[in-house]
Design an enzyme around this catalytic site. Structure first.
Site, PDB file in Angstrom:
ATOM      1  N   PRO A 171      -8.411  27.047  35.422  1.00 28.25           N
ATOM      2  CA  PRO A 171      -7.215  26.337  35.879  1.00 28.25           C
ATOM      3  C   PRO A 171      -7.455  24.993  36.547  1.00 28.25           C
ATOM      4  O   PRO A 171      -6.520  24.391  37.048  1.00 28.25           O
ATOM      5  CB  PRO A 171      -6.626  27.319  36.898  1.00 28.25           C
ATOM      6  CG  PRO A 171      -7.808  28.010  37.467  1.00 28.25           C
ATOM      7  CD  PRO A 171      -8.828  28.095  36.367  1.00 28.25           C
ATOM      8  N   CYS A 172      -8.692  24.509  36.542  1.00 29.58           N
ATOM      9  CA  CYS A 172      -8.961  23.344  37.392  1.00 29.58           C
ATOM     10  C   CYS A 172      -8.212  22.082  36.969  1.00 29.58           C
ATOM     11  O   CYS A 172      -8.057  21.169  37.758  1.00 29.58           O
ATOM     12  CB  CYS A 172     -10.451  23.069  37.480  1.00 29.58           C
ATOM     13  SG  CYS A 172     -11.202  22.670  35.894  1.00 29.58           S
ATOM     14  N   ARG A 173      -7.758  22.016  35.738  1.00 31.38           N
ATOM     15  CA  ARG A 173      -7.061  20.799  35.305  1.00 31.38           C
ATOM     16  C   ARG A 173      -5.554  20.994  35.222  1.00 31.38           C
ATOM     17  O   ARG A 173      -4.859  20.189  34.625  1.00 31.38           O
ATOM     18  CB  ARG A 173      -7.568  20.364  33.925  1.00 31.38           C
ATOM     19  CG  ARG A 173      -9.056  20.372  33.764  1.00 31.38           C
ATOM     20  CD  ARG A 173      -9.739  19.224  34.401  1.00 31.38           C
ATOM     21  NE  ARG A 173      -9.716  18.019  33.600  1.00 31.38           N
ATOM     22  CZ  ARG A 173     -10.366  16.900  33.910  1.00 31.38           C
ATOM     23  NH1 ARG A 173     -11.075  16.846  34.995  1.00 31.38           N
ATOM     24  NH2 ARG A 173     -10.291  15.856  33.138  1.00 31.38           N
TER      25      ARG A 173
END
Lengths: 222, 120
Positions: A171-173
């Site tokens: 989910p980092c982006r």
């Protein structure tokens, strides 16, 4: 009362996550889209879940007039054959449809404060897909970008609530694609259902489509 | 579509299913087979010099995204996101004609787009 949210923030608190899911699930029920809420017994934690059967085309190279099919590489071959290049010499002769079973889970991540998409995939006779095979099934629209860098890296992770091995879209982006949509809606004085917007972007990466009616029929939580 | 198009004109020539729609509607956009699409940049996405396009109904979102990416000369590592109804990403396999039926107004379909930053 409008949900209090800093315009620049793409974060989702857990309560809003649940409310968005509830509204999402109501519409899923209406159109029989197959989503359900799974509650972990004895806790107030849960997640949304859906299972899909996905037909996969498998093109096989013709070798000496015989179709040879390597079962294990079925999905991998599909990767190469499905890419839209008309490379001379690649001739798809036999196209065999296989069916894969994908199970998607939408969880709330307390550490990221956003939803995360977990999934597992297997053949119909229960053989789990490898990471390579799952990569092969990433939608071509995203495959090139994913290969260039971990926009939404596919990783193998233990499911935080079930403890079983799953794949996960990292989910980092999330902020990159959520912020523009949230800002846009805000500029038009509209509130969005975070889960609808988010899932409409990440789902298709791994063959999970969100029908258009979610866009108009699911409201934002109060 | 030519991958090596150096100018939008070349791209248009190679791809008759996506054509620049003049503000004054010509006969081309009266064809039922094409719909008018208005592309709007969001975030720090580059703004298309030509915003209004006539697109064949059967064209997919993915195909349109590829066209826009090429037009904007995005890096291979940059991902284009397209939104309909401000905040919904249609499936890449969705046909623009269907989107037009659902979300078109004033004879056009407004699509917003943004891009992810190149990795690294």
């Amino acid at each position: 009362m409008a949900a209090e949210r800093n315009p620049a923030s793409c974060y989702l608190d857990e309560r809003t996550f649940r409310l968005c899911c509830q509204l999402f699930l109501q519409h899923s029920e209406t159109i029989q889209d197959g989503w359900s809420w799974e509650q972990i017994k004895g806790t107030d934690e849960g997640f949304m879940k859906k299972t899909l059967l996905i037909p996969v085309k498998s093109s096989v190279l013709h070798k000496q007039h015989e179709c040879s099919m390597q079962d294990e590489n079925m999905v991998t071959d599909d990767t190469q054959a499905n890419v839209e290049d008309e490379t001379a010499g690649v001739q798809a002769v036999c196209e065999i449809h296989a069916v894969l079973r994908y199970e998607y889970h939408v969880l709330y991540s307390f550490s990221y404060q956003i939803p995360v998409l977990y999934f597992r995939a297997s053949t119909l006779d229960g053989r789990p897909l490898s990471l390579e095979e799952v990569w092969g099934n990433v939608h071509p629209n995203y495959r090139q970008r994913l290969q260039q860098g971990p926009w939404d890296t596919l990783t193998q992770q233990d499911h935080p609530l079930l403890g079983q091995p799953f794949f996960m879209l990292h989910p980092c982006r999330t902020e990159e694609f959520m912020k523009p949509a949230l800002d846009l809606a805000q500029a038009e004085n509209k509130r969005v259902n975070y889960i609808v917007t988010w899932l409409s972007v990440v789902g298709p990466v791994i063959r999970l489509d969100v029908p258009l009616s979610y866009s108009t029929e699911v409201s934002a939580p109060d | 579509m030519s991958d090596n198009a150096e100018s939008p004109t070349e791209t248009q020539k190679d791809d008759p299913s996506i054509q620049h729609a003049a503000i004054e509607h010509t006969g081309a956009s009266d064809e039922k087979k094409k719909i008018d699409v208005l592309l709007k940049a969001v975030g720090d996405a580059p703004i298309m010099k030509t915003k209004k396009w006539s697109v064949e109904r059967g064209r997919t979102v993915q195909s349109l995204a590829q066209f826009i990416s090429r037009f904007l000369k995005l890096e291979p590592s940059e991902q284009l996101f397209i939104y309909v109804n401000q905040s919904f990403a249609p499936s890449p396999d969705q046909e623009v004609g269907v989107l037009f039926e659902c979300f078109g107004s004033d004879g056009k379909l407004v699509l917003h787009y943004c891009k992810s930053q190149a990795w690294g």
